[in-house]
Design a protein around this motif. Sequence first.
Motif, PDB file in Angstrom:
ATOM      1  N   HIS A  74      -0.588  15.967   4.440  1.00 18.84           N
ATOM      2  CA  HIS A  74      -1.997  15.580   4.533  1.00 18.84           C
ATOM      3  C   HIS A  74      -2.080  14.448   5.540  1.00 18.84           C
ATOM      4  O   HIS A  74      -1.061  13.898   5.946  1.00 18.84           O
ATOM      5  CB  HIS A  74      -2.542  15.151   3.159  1.00 18.84           C
ATOM      6  N   GLU A  76      -2.254  11.072   6.600  1.00 14.19           N
ATOM      7  CA  GLU A  76      -1.976   9.683   6.227  1.00 14.19           C
ATOM      8  C   GLU A  76      -0.939   9.197   7.213  1.00 14.19           C
ATOM      9  O   GLU A  76      -0.204  10.008   7.792  1.00 14.19           O
ATOM     10  CB  GLU A  76      -1.391   9.589   4.797  1.00 14.19           C
ATOM     11  N   ASP A  78       2.007   7.750   7.013  1.00 11.00           N
ATOM     12  CA  ASP A  78       3.436   8.092   6.885  1.00 11.00           C
ATOM     13  C   ASP A  78       3.674   9.585   7.138  1.00 11.00           C
ATOM     14  O   ASP A  78       4.737   9.983   7.605  1.00 11.00           O
ATOM     15  CB  ASP A  78       4.046   7.628   5.559  1.00 11.00           C
ATOM     16  N   GLU A  79       2.694  10.408   6.848  1.00 13.78           N
ATOM     17  CA  GLU A  79       2.845  11.843   7.100  1.00 13.78           C
ATOM     18  C   GLU A  79       2.672  12.196   8.575  1.00 13.78           C
ATOM     19  O   GLU A  79       3.367  13.080   9.079  1.00 13.78           O
ATOM     20  CB  GLU A  79       1.826  12.638   6.270  1.00 13.78           C
ATOM     21  N   HIS A 140      -2.778  14.011  -3.523  1.00 14.89           N
ATOM     22  CA  HIS A 140      -3.995  13.335  -3.066  1.00 14.89           C
ATOM     23  C   HIS A 140      -4.367  13.866  -1.686  1.00 14.89           C
ATOM     24  O   HIS A 140      -3.544  14.434  -0.977  1.00 14.89           O
ATOM     25  CB  HIS A 140      -3.831  11.802  -3.040  1.00 14.89           C
ATOM     26  N   ASP A 159       4.295  14.664  -1.042  1.00 11.69           N
ATOM     27  CA  ASP A 159       4.293  13.518  -1.955  1.00 11.69           C
ATOM     28  C   ASP A 159       4.497  13.903  -3.419  1.00 11.69           C
ATOM     29  O   ASP A 159       4.605  13.008  -4.271  1.00 11.69           O
ATOM     30  CB  ASP A 159       2.974  12.749  -1.820  1.00 11.69           C
TER      31      ASP A 159
END
Length: 242
Positions: A74, A76, A78-79, A140, A159
Amino acid sequence: MQTRIDEIAAGIYRLSVYVPDIAPPAGFTFNHFLVRADEPMLFHCGLRAMFPVLSEAVGRLIPIEDLRWIGFGHVEADECGAMNEWLGVAPRAQVVHGATACMVSLNDLADRAPRTLSDGEVLDLGGKRVRYIDTPHIPHGWDAGVLYEETSRTLLCGDLFTQLGDGPALTESDVVGPAIAAEDIFQYSSLNPGMGTTIRRLAEFSPRTLALMHGPSFSGDGASTLRALANDYDQRILRSRP
Ligand SMILES: [Fe+2]
Ligand SMILES: [Fe+2]
């Protein structure tokens, strides 16, 4: 920062960066997965600050300009923080994601147009095959999704099962208990009524390896492990009701 590389399933490489300052004293890992294939794929781009160490590590496995596909769970940091850095060094690389991520974020954020995968669609990498599965809001992010690599039966589960600490690259030990403990600490999941059903749907693939973004990869009965996580979320959602 250093990157530790381990082959956690046939042709699936875990590139792990440990950050001791997050949730000390245990610390926290950020794991990125290279799927080695005719058309190599990186799952999780990493933070922009990690790009120097991660790109050096990927370069130990393949010529970096050969990277063809970039996926992640998703939107974010870190992704996908370093998404455009990867697009910059790999001229044929393209981001792949579900319809929601592309429509809401990636058509704008990615320097080259992303490829949209529909729920359940398979992308043939040549020697490896990844199936995209929508998991909206799980754990999330409206745009959340996972990839299942069919030849090695590896679920790149993002995650899900997040845990603290710097454990082994691959474990056969319980990953549900540590995930429950991390959920209690971070409360990172968007508890919603569809959670148990969606996670049980992933169990139907009967993965042999679960590739966690934050924690060790798990080798064993992936279906039972996913169902145990789904059951915990069902209980958690029941408890959260007034
Ligand atoms: Fe996340
Ligand atoms: Fe993450």
